[in-house]
Motif scaffolding. Sequence first.
Motif, PDB file in Angstrom:
ATOM      1  N   LEU A  80      12.507  12.089 -11.299  1.00 54.20           N
ATOM      2  CA  LEU A  80      11.319  11.380 -11.777  1.00 54.20           C
ATOM      3  C   LEU A  80      10.327  10.950 -10.689  1.00 54.20           C
ATOM      4  N   PRO A  81      10.777  10.441  -9.529  1.00 50.89           N
ATOM      5  CA  PRO A  81       9.777  10.003  -8.542  1.00 50.89           C
ATOM      6  C   PRO A  81       8.852  11.127  -8.074  1.00 50.89           C
ATOM      7  N   THR A  82       9.237  12.361  -8.320  1.00 50.93           N
ATOM      8  CA  THR A  82       8.364  13.479  -7.922  1.00 50.93           C
ATOM      9  C   THR A  82       6.996  13.375  -8.589  1.00 50.93           C
ATOM     10  N   GLY A 123       3.103   2.937 -10.423  1.00 45.16           N
ATOM     11  CA  GLY A 123       3.253   3.688  -9.168  1.00 45.16           C
ATOM     12  C   GLY A 123       4.677   3.599  -8.650  1.00 45.16           C
ATOM     13  N   GLY A 124       4.839   3.610  -7.338  1.00 44.69           N
ATOM     14  CA  GLY A 124       6.170   3.596  -6.740  1.00 44.69           C
ATOM     15  C   GLY A 124       7.017   2.418  -7.210  1.00 44.69           C
ATOM     16  N   HIS A 125       6.450   1.238  -7.231  1.00 44.66           N
ATOM     17  CA  HIS A 125       7.245   0.055  -7.579  1.00 44.66           C
ATOM     18  C   HIS A 125       7.791   0.095  -9.007  1.00 44.66           C
ATOM     19  N   THR A 140      -5.464  14.430  -9.504  1.00 38.78           N
ATOM     20  CA  THR A 140      -6.432  15.187 -10.298  1.00 38.78           C
ATOM     21  C   THR A 140      -7.862  14.934  -9.828  1.00 38.78           C
ATOM     22  N   GLN A 141      -8.084  13.817  -9.147  1.00 41.79           N
ATOM     23  CA  GLN A 141      -9.425  13.568  -8.614  1.00 41.79           C
ATOM     24  C   GLN A 141      -9.786  14.576  -7.524  1.00 41.79           C
ATOM     25  N   GLN A 142      -8.786  14.978  -6.749  1.00 40.77           N
ATOM     26  CA  GLN A 142      -9.023  15.964  -5.695  1.00 40.77           C
ATOM     27  C   GLN A 142      -9.424  17.302  -6.302  1.00 40.77           C
ATOM     28  N   ILE A 144      -2.982  -7.235 -10.486  1.00 46.93           N
ATOM     29  CA  ILE A 144      -2.948  -7.789  -9.124  1.00 46.93           C
ATOM     30  C   ILE A 144      -2.825  -6.704  -8.057  1.00 46.93           C
ATOM     31  N   ARG A 145      -2.332  -5.522  -8.434  1.00 48.80           N
ATOM     32  CA  ARG A 145      -2.204  -4.431  -7.472  1.00 48.80           C
ATOM     33  C   ARG A 145      -3.594  -3.964  -7.037  1.00 48.80           C
ATOM     34  N   ARG A 146      -3.822  -3.916  -5.743  1.00 52.33           N
ATOM     35  CA  ARG A 146      -5.109  -3.437  -5.247  1.00 52.33           C
ATOM     36  C   ARG A 146      -4.885  -2.163  -4.464  1.00 52.33           C
ATOM     37  N   GLN A 147      -5.701  -1.179  -4.690  1.00 51.21           N
ATOM     38  CA  GLN A 147      -5.532   0.082  -3.979  1.00 51.21           C
ATOM     39  C   GLN A 147      -6.877   0.796  -3.961  1.00 51.21           C
ATOM     40  N   PHE A 148      -7.371   1.054  -2.800  1.00 45.73           N
ATOM     41  CA  PHE A 148      -8.649   1.768  -2.592  1.00 45.73           C
ATOM     42  C   PHE A 148      -9.847   0.916  -2.968  1.00 45.73           C
ATOM     43  N   HIS A 165       0.807  -1.208   0.000  1.00 46.76           N
ATOM     44  CA  HIS A 165       0.000   0.000   0.000  1.00 46.76           C
ATOM     45  C   HIS A 165       0.842   1.260   0.000  1.00 46.76           C
ATOM     46  N   GLY A 166       0.535   2.139  -0.936  1.00 48.81           N
ATOM     47  CA  GLY A 166       1.195   3.431  -0.973  1.00 48.81           C
ATOM     48  C   GLY A 166       0.158   4.529  -0.907  1.00 48.81           C
ATOM     49  N   SER A 167      -0.522   4.733  -2.029  1.00 50.51           N
ATOM     50  CA  SER A 167      -1.494   5.825  -2.069  1.00 50.51           C
ATOM     51  C   SER A 167      -2.608   5.633  -1.048  1.00 50.51           C
TER      52      SER A 167
HETATM   53  C1  LIG Z   1      12.039   7.161  -4.764  1.00 52.77           C
HETATM   54  C2  LIG Z   1      10.878   6.998  -3.827  1.00 52.77           C
HETATM   55  C3  LIG Z   1      11.001   7.403  -2.492  1.00 52.77           C
HETATM   56  C4  LIG Z   1       9.951   7.239  -1.582  1.00 52.77           C
HETATM   57  N1  LIG Z   1      10.120   7.605  -0.260  1.00 52.77           N
HETATM   58  C5  LIG Z   1       9.145   7.311   0.654  1.00 52.77           C
HETATM   59  C6  LIG Z   1       9.337   7.548   2.047  1.00 52.77           C
HETATM   60  O1  LIG Z   1      10.388   8.048   2.474  1.00 52.77           O
HETATM   61  N2  LIG Z   1       8.368   7.223   2.924  1.00 52.77           N
HETATM   62  C7  LIG Z   1       7.189   6.679   2.494  1.00 52.77           C
HETATM   63  O2  LIG Z   1       6.343   6.403   3.335  1.00 52.77           O
HETATM   64  N3  LIG Z   1       6.950   6.426   1.171  1.00 52.77           N
HETATM   65  C8  LIG Z   1       7.912   6.723   0.253  1.00 52.77           C
HETATM   66  N4  LIG Z   1       7.703   6.458  -1.110  1.00 52.77           N
HETATM   67  C9  LIG Z   1       6.464   5.812  -1.534  1.00 52.77           C
HETATM   68  C10 LIG Z   1       5.542   6.718  -2.337  1.00 52.77           C
HETATM   69  O3  LIG Z   1       4.944   7.642  -1.486  1.00 52.77           O
HETATM   70  C11 LIG Z   1       4.483   5.845  -3.050  1.00 52.77           C
HETATM   71  O4  LIG Z   1       5.162   5.024  -3.955  1.00 52.77           O
HETATM   72  C12 LIG Z   1       3.481   6.691  -3.788  1.00 52.77           C
HETATM   73  O5  LIG Z   1       2.627   7.263  -2.856  1.00 52.77           O
HETATM   74  C13 LIG Z   1       2.662   5.906  -4.803  1.00 52.77           C
HETATM   75  O6  LIG Z   1       1.950   4.918  -4.161  1.00 52.77           O
HETATM   76  P1  LIG Z   1       1.917   3.428  -4.705  1.00 52.77           P
HETATM   77  O7  LIG Z   1       3.295   3.041  -5.036  1.00 52.77           O
HETATM   78  O8  LIG Z   1       1.139   2.611  -3.755  1.00 52.77           O
HETATM   79  O9  LIG Z   1       1.081   3.535  -6.058  1.00 52.77           O
HETATM   80  P2  LIG Z   1      -0.298   2.814  -6.347  1.00 52.77           P
HETATM   81  O10 LIG Z   1      -1.378   3.461  -5.583  1.00 52.77           O
HETATM   82  O11 LIG Z   1      -0.158   1.350  -6.210  1.00 52.77           O
HETATM   83  O12 LIG Z   1      -0.495   3.192  -7.870  1.00 52.77           O
HETATM   84  C14 LIG Z   1      -0.402   2.249  -8.936  1.00 52.77           C
HETATM   85  C15 LIG Z   1      -1.188   2.769 -10.121  1.00 52.77           C
HETATM   86  O13 LIG Z   1      -2.578   2.782  -9.818  1.00 52.77           O
HETATM   87  C16 LIG Z   1      -3.146   4.057 -10.023  1.00 52.77           C
HETATM   88  N5  LIG Z   1      -4.186   4.239  -8.999  1.00 52.77           N
HETATM   89  C17 LIG Z   1      -4.128   3.845  -7.699  1.00 52.77           C
HETATM   90  N6  LIG Z   1      -5.258   4.172  -7.070  1.00 52.77           N
HETATM   91  C18 LIG Z   1      -6.062   4.794  -7.969  1.00 52.77           C
HETATM   92  C19 LIG Z   1      -7.377   5.377  -7.917  1.00 52.77           C
HETATM   93  N7  LIG Z   1      -8.062   5.395  -6.808  1.00 52.77           N
HETATM   94  N8  LIG Z   1      -7.852   5.947  -9.047  1.00 52.77           N
HETATM   95  C20 LIG Z   1      -7.142   5.935 -10.170  1.00 52.77           C
HETATM   96  N9  LIG Z   1      -5.917   5.402 -10.289  1.00 52.77           N
HETATM   97  C21 LIG Z   1      -5.379   4.829  -9.199  1.00 52.77           C
HETATM   98  C22 LIG Z   1      -1.994   5.024  -9.931  1.00 52.77           C
HETATM   99  O14 LIG Z   1      -2.209   6.174 -10.697  1.00 52.77           O
HETATM  100  C23 LIG Z   1      -0.832   4.200 -10.485  1.00 52.77           C
HETATM  101  O15 LIG Z   1      -0.801   4.280 -11.875  1.00 52.77           O
HETATM  102  C24 LIG Z   1       8.743   6.653  -2.025  1.00 52.77           C
HETATM  103  C25 LIG Z   1       8.596   6.274  -3.378  1.00 52.77           C
HETATM  104  C26 LIG Z   1       9.651   6.440  -4.268  1.00 52.77           C
HETATM  105  C27 LIG Z   1       9.475   6.003  -5.701  1.00 52.77           C
END
Ligand SMILES: Cc1cc2nc3c(=O)[nH]c(=O)nc-3n(C[C@H](O)[C@H](O)[C@H](O)COP(=O)(O)OP(=O)(O)OC[C@H]3O[C@@H](n4cnc5c(N)ncnc54)[C@H](O)[C@@H]3O)c2cc1C
Lengths: 680, 680
Positions: free
Chosen positions: A434-436, B416-418, A447-449, B303-307, A139-141
Amino acid sequence: GHELLAAERATSNIPVEKLSELLYTKEVLKRKQCILDVLKSEKVFDKSQNYFGGRIDRFETALARAKKLRNLRLKHRWNLDEYRTALEMISEPGPYGLHESMFLITLREQGTPEQHELFLKKAENYEYIGCYAQTELGHGSNVRGLETTATWNSQDKTFTIHSPHLTASKWWIGSLGRTANWAVVMAQLIIDGTSYGPHPFVVQIRDMKTHEPLENIHVGDIGPKFGYNTMDNGFLLFNHVKVPHIAMLARFSRVEPDTCKYVRRGSPSLVYGTLTWVRSTIVMQAGSVLARGVAIATRYCAIRRQFQDRDASEWEKGENSVLNYTMVQIRLLPLLAATFALHFTGKAMMNLYSENQKKMNASSGNADASKRGAGPEETRSGSDILADLHATSCGLKSLSSTIAAEGLEVCRRACGGHGYSSFSGIGPWYSDYLPTTTWEGDNFMLTQQVARYLLKSARSVASGKAPMNDTTRILSQYISRADIGCAFDILSRDSDIVDAFAWRTAFLTFEALKHRDEHKKPWNDLLVDFYRLSKAHSQYLVVKNFYETLQSPATVSQVDSETLGLLRKLFRLYALHTLEQEASEFYGSGAITIKQISLTRTSAVMKLLKEIRPHAVRLVDAWAFDDWVLDSSLGRFDGKVYEDMFYRASELNPLNKITVDPFPASEVLFKRDERAKSKL
Amino acid sequence: GHELLAAERATSNIPVEKLSELLYTKEVLKRKQCILDVLKSEKVFDKSQNYFGGRIDRFETALARAKKLRNLRLKHRWNLDEYRTALEMISEPGPYGLHESMFLITLREQGTPEQHELFLKKAENYEYIGCYAQTELGHGSNVRGLETTATWNSQDKTFTIHSPHLTASKWWIGSLGRTANWAVVMAQLIIDGTSYGPHPFVVQIRDMKTHEPLENIHVGDIGPKFGYNTMDNGFLLFNHVKVPHIAMLARFSRVEPDTCKYVRRGSPSLVYGTLTWVRSTIVMQAGSVLARGVAIATRYCAIRRQFQDRDASEWEKGENSVLNYTMVQIRLLPLLAATFALHFTGKAMMNLYSENQKKMNASSGNADASKRGAGPEETRSGSDILADLHATSCGLKSLSSTIAAEGLEVCRRACGGHGYSSFSGIGPWYSDYLPTTTWEGDNFMLTQQVARYLLKSARSVASGKAPMNDTTRILSQYISRADIGCAFDILSRDSDIVDAFAWRTAFLTFEALKHRDEHKKPWNDLLVDFYRLSKAHSQYLVVKNFYETLQSPATVSQVDSETLGLLRKLFRLYALHTLEQEASEFYGSGAITIKQISLTRTSAVMKLLKEIRPHAVRLVDAWAFDDWVLDSSLGRFDGKVYEDMFYRASELNPLNKITVDPFPASEVLFKRDERAKSKL
Ligand SMILES: Cc1cc2nc3c(=O)[nH]c(=O)nc-3n(C[C@H](O)[C@H](O)[C@H](O)COP(=O)(O)OP(=O)(O)OC[C@H]3O[C@@H](n4cnc5c(N)ncnc54)[C@H](O)[C@@H]3O)c2cc1C
Ligand SMILES: Cc1cc2nc3c(=O)[nH]c(=O)nc-3n(C[C@H](O)[C@H](O)[C@H](O)COP(=O)(O)OP(=O)(O)OC[C@H]3O[C@@H](n4cnc5c(N)ncnc54)[C@H](O)[C@@H]3O)c2cc1C
């Protein structure tokens, strides 16, 4: 190369220094120079081996740099701004990165005075080195979906931190992999079988002496990445680790140790303020992040000569600077314009943010604040500056970091083959940036917000409420002209360009509202429309901020009229090029005619390119990047591109210390390896 | 992850194997499997450390692999196709890369029988390891501007190869940096003070025994790059190096040793054929290059689940697969469609190429061929298949490699992050692919060739000549409807989509013609229009080829009607999504109405996404990438994403062998380093 750049600079008389001062202020420029001098004089910051090292070498150097910088800060008594300037000039993420940002901020903002005494002081002293452990493997987002648990033990008044599954492993945590010995860990608070959602806990993870992981803690670095390899992003698993009651950061909520009750106190809107602040800095930085790439590519393309102009009559005239080709100009000059557009927008955002902070502080203690719910979603649109600020920061963070990241790659590619060399300096910078686009809110999801906010604003306007801010104002204006339509003279009046962008935003907002409220379309079916809407709105904001900055007396008084005229051309180039790219939306909204689009494309934009071209090098000079900072052969101020490329390849490149056996029949790979020798 | 992917596969009954056979043929699939088995059984090809190594380690391994592969080829008697398949599966550029491609090809195609005997045989035996040294520090695209000279010495009948300036240094030359001992060097031939333009010379550069550079030759590796770091791209400077008369490759031109006259013989159109062939393979590969990224991202997003879905009623339903979000679908599914579109287009190109080769061979010895001038510019448009093939290959090379490269980054970001982890497998693959947009003709510059061809074709049509090929056919049709206009029913008839793309190409061609011939606009002022024109034409070609492939009896007979229906949906998605992206051009040309654009955007495309979604995983399965080939945690066939990420980070990552001292007060960086130990 040298004379060519000198000649370029001679074709324009834009006062570079004045423009630099407009961008940064005199004081900041002076500060930068002082800090730069300090950094250059320290051997550990020597960049000459940066592009050659492997992951572990680079991490080692980054650690040495982080330590040295901390010590320099003490020595020179740098304040936070000065320290950040130094980091920016070193230009690589380092192992103290998350300690110095999120770890300290979270302790400060979410800790009680008692916790400040216990944790924050030591952290500020670098006795504790920390990180911010929120994201997990799974879980990230979706923060609410985190799986790490913190279960309250009423018997001994402790929490047990636990990772129930592999996917609960913390992941991506900056500074955690090898460096941190403490962490703020976000975990689901569980009291008596009931979950209260994610909360922050301060947890020791490594031994203060040996630096080995504590018992029942599995921690390490997550491995190599596309960039950011000088940072040790880490993973972290807990096997039923007990922490004391004080570990839970308790400014906004706590567990009463005696009654075992969960108690909220005050409103965490300050925390949302922080999120907004972080996003605003991303907007602010996007301009200069992109400007590095634009400066490098513009200087290089100015001195790079390739082919004679097809319509030139004699071969004698020599080869053409590739920056003279309109196909190169159309890639670089709108980005040059974007660097200013984003920078001014970032400044405006920051001002908005400070204003709001002042207001919030003024009304703090005020009952109103605590009545608001936990998230920004609960704020009231149209009347609430925080809601506006939140939406603006989401939309602009998404747009500006996308423009910067994608723009850097455009710059790299504009340099042809040499852009692919690390010595161009663009590739490594791009990879680290890029990670930004993904963190602090994934650019697509943010963009949903924005859409949600615009929909709420539109509902408020549609219900007849009087406009309270710019957003509701443009929406009402659109409504008021529902039966009249519009006419924007975009090619002759700059303010009409801004209005055309506003019109398109309003049009798309009411379209989206219709789909959602009238046609009752599912949220998910509208995400693509929302993305477009947010982009449109954010583009409007950038165009408006750029326009207003150039109108403001502060700007007008700072630069001469010729320079101002050039900046206005940059405004028009940015705005019209964007409009042209999004032509079908503008056309669809009725804001402009097909003829206007066609004139924009084939005439207005091309004319602006021609007019801006002679000033291109001076304009990038105004960004005032020192060569040491850019670390780029192609972007050198003196234009000695080829000499520098050659020097780095032939003198610095360690691969040339190796002699191979090239024949497939032989199993010997390296016949001779002189690396070790030369290291001494 | 495992059950989730199984469930995905259960929602569709597309016959994956049949589809794979359609893409590759049964034979090729079998061949791939055999070769894969061989590679997997050799330890040197083990990929597990690929993402961790620094430049020199990776180069060392790449050299070992290159040698092993050569030996395996001998052992298993692999033909060229089989050998290429192996290279593709190893998926990294290697130090024999340019020896095996351009060095051998140039010797073969431009050498005389005597030179074949002398150079080619040894090269084919790997006694000589070569490279192709054309590009210089100062010149890449403009080959005529090369500065290296080869001056004829009539006294001793030799050439002197010399680099008069630093910018004359050969640069970017693959396999040259450390590996090659011979080179084909492009140099300006000078006889008696007169320059005859660039010609190829075969030059020894390193000692056959010691592998040290020969006297007066300065050679080395050019340093680290954005990708391609397993290859030793090199630089090369000559200080008056003498080579014998035989060194000049003399199939098409030579210096008569006795008279010192420069003599041309025959037409080098075969050489242009090679260029066309190289570009055609780029088109061909673009589909599968992109498909790797799409396969990885699609499986992971499934396979990624989010929200939870916002409109879902109960929390109990659990989190949503992110592939269900339309904002993820709109990024990935059009790219999935593009993989098929590009693959089928590549196949069609290859067929066209073979047809032409047959014709050329049939008419060889024929006087007609030698009457043609040297370059493709000299060919006669409209009647000459070579001209058409040349333009088509330029336009499609540019479009397809841009789509593939940019598409890979879209795939990476969709994760996303991965996606940012090297273990995603997308980033490294992307970085290695990226130079394809710059070499074999920079993607921006190639579009000028296409525009030039279209302008010529338009002039021929305008002058009343009867159409001879598809290009002139669509131009004439457009002309014939000048007073009638058009109406394309794009949302109900697939053939109308193709016609609408043709219409837009024709419209833009005649617009460009007007600007150039009537308004006499300078060539340089039109480059942006030419870029648009070339893109439009190439998009038409892709759409047309995709359409025709699905109409062809060969295709229809190979797959069942349900699968064919799904492929047609992919066709529509690709075509309509492209059309929507370029809406203002379609609208401007009068090909479609605003209403059609709006319906395409909000309805047709969204509906196609929904219909294709359930088949997404099976569709990427059809590309039949073995896990070993993808080397991606996120793209694993079995969906065990998190287990694999964790394993690589925690077990394979060498940084975790190091324990740091984290405190700034201490100068110690690494307290403990267990790397050496574990290497044994
Ligand atoms: C270099 C780097 C440094 C980081 N440092 C930190 C740190 O110090 N501490 C920390 O806690 N985290 C850190 N992170 C994690 C980062 O905050 C998460 O990777 C980021 O929030 C994205 O979340 P996710 O990877 O779960 O993406 P996901 O949510 O899994 O997204 C995967 C895909 O699904 C889409 N998606 C997901 N949900 C929805 C939705 N509801 N509607 C539409 N589309 C959706 C996204 O757009 C994306 O394309 C870091 C990440 C990176 C890459
Ligand atoms: C990884 C890699 C491997 C390579 N391997 C080899 C090799 O083995 N052998 C070899 O000989 N070469 C090799 N090359 C070199 C490669 O072929 C050149 O880099 C390529 O042809 C681009 O040329 P350039 O770098 O001179 O670009 P430039 O021509 O300098 O282009 C710079 C910019 O100017 C623009 N531009 C230039 N001319 C015009 C014009 N007339 N109109 C409009 N725009 C223009 C381009 O679009 C580009 O944006 C390699 C390059 C790379 C990156």
